[in-house]
Scaffold this motif. Sequence first.
Motif, mmCIF file in Angstrom:
data_model
loop_
_atom_site.group_PDB
_atom_site.id
_atom_site.type_symbol
_atom_site.label_atom_id
_atom_site.label_comp_id
_atom_site.label_asym_id
_atom_site.label_seq_id
_atom_site.Cartn_x
_atom_site.Cartn_y
_atom_site.Cartn_z
ATOM 1 N N SER A 55 1.350 -0.915 0.014
ATOM 2 C CA SER A 55 -0.037 -0.095 -0.553
ATOM 3 C C SER A 55 0.804 1.180 -0.387
ATOM 4 N N LEU A 56 1.571 1.292 0.885
ATOM 5 C CA LEU A 56 2.641 2.466 0.340
ATOM 6 C C LEU A 56 3.678 2.682 -0.544
ATOM 7 N N ARG A 57 4.007 1.795 -1.182
ATOM 8 C CA ARG A 57 4.524 1.635 -2.014
ATOM 9 C C ARG A 57 3.657 1.785 -3.368
ATOM 10 N N LEU A 58 2.422 0.958 -3.356
ATOM 11 C CA LEU A 58 1.616 2.843 -4.515
ATOM 12 C C LEU A 58 1.316 3.807 -4.269
ATOM 13 N N LEU A 59 0.744 4.496 -2.672
ATOM 14 C CA LEU A 59 0.648 5.875 -2.532
ATOM 15 C C LEU A 59 2.402 6.329 -3.252
ATOM 16 N N THR A 60 3.096 5.850 -2.619
ATOM 17 C CA THR A 60 4.698 6.612 -2.540
ATOM 18 C C THR A 60 5.198 6.886 -4.479
ATOM 19 N N THR A 61 5.067 5.937 -4.938
ATOM 20 C CA THR A 61 4.966 5.252 -6.833
ATOM 21 C C THR A 61 3.670 6.807 -6.968
ATOM 22 N N SER A 62 2.454 6.685 -7.196
ATOM 23 C CA SER A 62 1.963 7.674 -7.563
ATOM 24 C C SER A 62 1.792 8.632 -6.794
ATOM 25 N N ARG A 63 2.173 9.288 -5.899
ATOM 26 C CA ARG A 63 2.325 10.921 -5.791
ATOM 27 C C ARG A 63 3.548 11.879 -6.499
ATOM 28 N N LEU A 64 4.530 10.515 -6.095
ATOM 29 C CA LEU A 64 6.110 10.854 -7.012
ATOM 30 C C LEU A 64 5.760 11.653 -8.648
ATOM 31 N N ILE A 65 4.651 10.441 -9.033
ATOM 32 C CA ILE A 65 4.312 10.717 -10.350
ATOM 33 C C ILE A 65 3.248 11.831 -10.394
ATOM 34 N N GLU A 66 2.248 12.126 -9.380
ATOM 35 C CA GLU A 66 1.387 12.564 -10.091
ATOM 36 C C GLU A 66 2.452 14.165 -9.181
ATOM 37 N N ARG A 67 3.093 14.558 -8.338
ATOM 38 C CA ARG A 67 4.311 15.852 -8.288
ATOM 39 C C ARG A 67 5.113 16.175 -9.248
ATOM 40 N N GLU A 68 5.165 15.313 -10.352
ATOM 41 C CA GLU A 68 6.394 15.743 -11.194
ATOM 42 C C GLU A 68 5.427 16.205 -12.875
ATOM 43 N N VAL A 69 4.040 15.654 -12.623
ATOM 44 C CA VAL A 69 3.127 16.219 -13.723
ATOM 45 C C VAL A 69 2.390 17.137 -12.957
ATOM 46 N N ASP A 70 2.083 17.280 -12.239
ATOM 47 C CA ASP A 70 1.571 17.988 -11.735
ATOM 48 C C ASP A 70 2.433 19.748 -11.909
ATOM 49 N N ALA A 71 3.476 19.323 -11.394
ATOM 50 C CA ALA A 71 4.661 20.025 -11.654
ATOM 51 C C ALA A 71 4.870 21.325 -13.119
ATOM 52 N N LEU A 72 5.411 19.815 -14.103
ATOM 53 C CA LEU A 72 4.963 19.826 -15.637
ATOM 54 C C LEU A 72 3.597 21.221 -16.284
ATOM 55 N N PHE A 73 2.539 20.529 -15.468
ATOM 56 C CA PHE A 73 1.427 21.027 -16.446
ATOM 57 C C PHE A 73 1.316 22.940 -15.633
ATOM 58 N N ARG A 74 2.336 22.151 -13.942
ATOM 59 C CA ARG A 74 2.147 24.091 -13.722
ATOM 60 C C ARG A 74 3.515 25.259 -15.082
ATOM 61 N N ALA A 75 4.060 24.476 -14.690
ATOM 62 C CA ALA A 75 5.568 25.431 -16.337
ATOM 63 C C ALA A 75 4.665 25.992 -17.373
ATOM 64 N N ARG A 76 4.125 24.847 -17.979
ATOM 65 C CA ARG A 76 4.118 23.909 -19.119
ATOM 66 C C ARG A 76 1.665 24.847 -19.871
ATOM 67 N N PHE A 77 1.884 24.370 -19.372
ATOM 68 C CA PHE A 77 1.128 24.591 -19.271
ATOM 69 C C PHE A 77 -0.311 26.084 -18.802
ATOM 70 N N ASP A 78 0.508 26.678 -17.739
ATOM 71 C CA ASP A 78 -0.362 27.328 -16.204
ATOM 72 C C ASP A 78 -1.273 26.744 -16.113
ATOM 73 N N SER A 79 -1.585 25.149 -15.124
ATOM 74 C CA SER A 79 -2.797 24.142 -15.496
ATOM 75 C C SER A 79 -1.931 23.365 -14.413
ATOM 76 N N THR A 80 -2.922 22.463 -14.155
ATOM 77 C CA THR A 80 -2.786 21.339 -12.994
ATOM 78 C C THR A 80 -3.032 20.351 -13.570
ATOM 79 N N ILE A 81 -2.679 19.106 -12.074
ATOM 80 C CA ILE A 81 -3.686 17.777 -12.611
ATOM 81 C C ILE A 81 -4.952 17.428 -12.719
ATOM 82 N N ALA A 82 -5.305 18.208 -11.488
ATOM 83 C CA ALA A 82 -6.832 18.459 -11.576
ATOM 84 C C ALA A 82 -7.571 18.782 -13.129
ATOM 85 N N ARG A 83 -7.206 19.293 -13.254
ATOM 86 C CA ARG A 83 -7.281 20.319 -15.069
ATOM 87 C C ARG A 83 -7.423 19.615 -15.682
ATOM 88 N N PHE A 84 -6.530 18.263 -16.149
ATOM 89 C CA PHE A 84 -6.418 17.638 -16.572
ATOM 90 C C PHE A 84 -7.373 16.926 -16.479
#
Length: 152
Positions: free
Chosen positions: A11-40
């Motif tokens: 469970s912890l591995r799944l959560l950690t992996t998910s959070r790492l990916i989400e954090r990186e993708v959200d940062a990408l969306f903010r920088a490139r699209f002025d958006s968020t993963i929630a909007r995506f």
Amino acid sequence: MADARDTVRLSLRLLTTSRLIEREVDALFRARFDSTIARFDFLSALDRHGALTLGEVSQYLLVSNGNVTQLRTRLNEDGLIETEADKSDRRIQRVRLTKRGESVFKQMAKAHAARVDSLLGELTQTDKQALTRLLDGAKSSIRRKLTKGAAP
């Protein structure tokens, strides 16, 4: 019965992996699209399913109606979605992607895929397919348990 430590570790591995990916993708969306993963996620639901009610969007995203309403307002203001009356019942309002929304979503999806590919670059294609298959099975199992009203 599975060892409780193994279950917690999984469970912890799944959560950690998910959070790492989400954090990186959200940062990408903010920088490139002025958006968020929630909007995506909202745009993605509309891309997959077409015009939806806000309640349907809420169910697909597993978030509250209030969160969906706020997202809808901002996406509408940005010209990425529009509201239309349901064809069979004019009292029901549906949201759908605009042409601009479709274009922006495609750009975001391409950037998302490239970023996740780079993050998972050390996994082979076979590993990725096996992991996807295992996670699909886990998701289906969880949904069946939740649908049956199983205790957490």
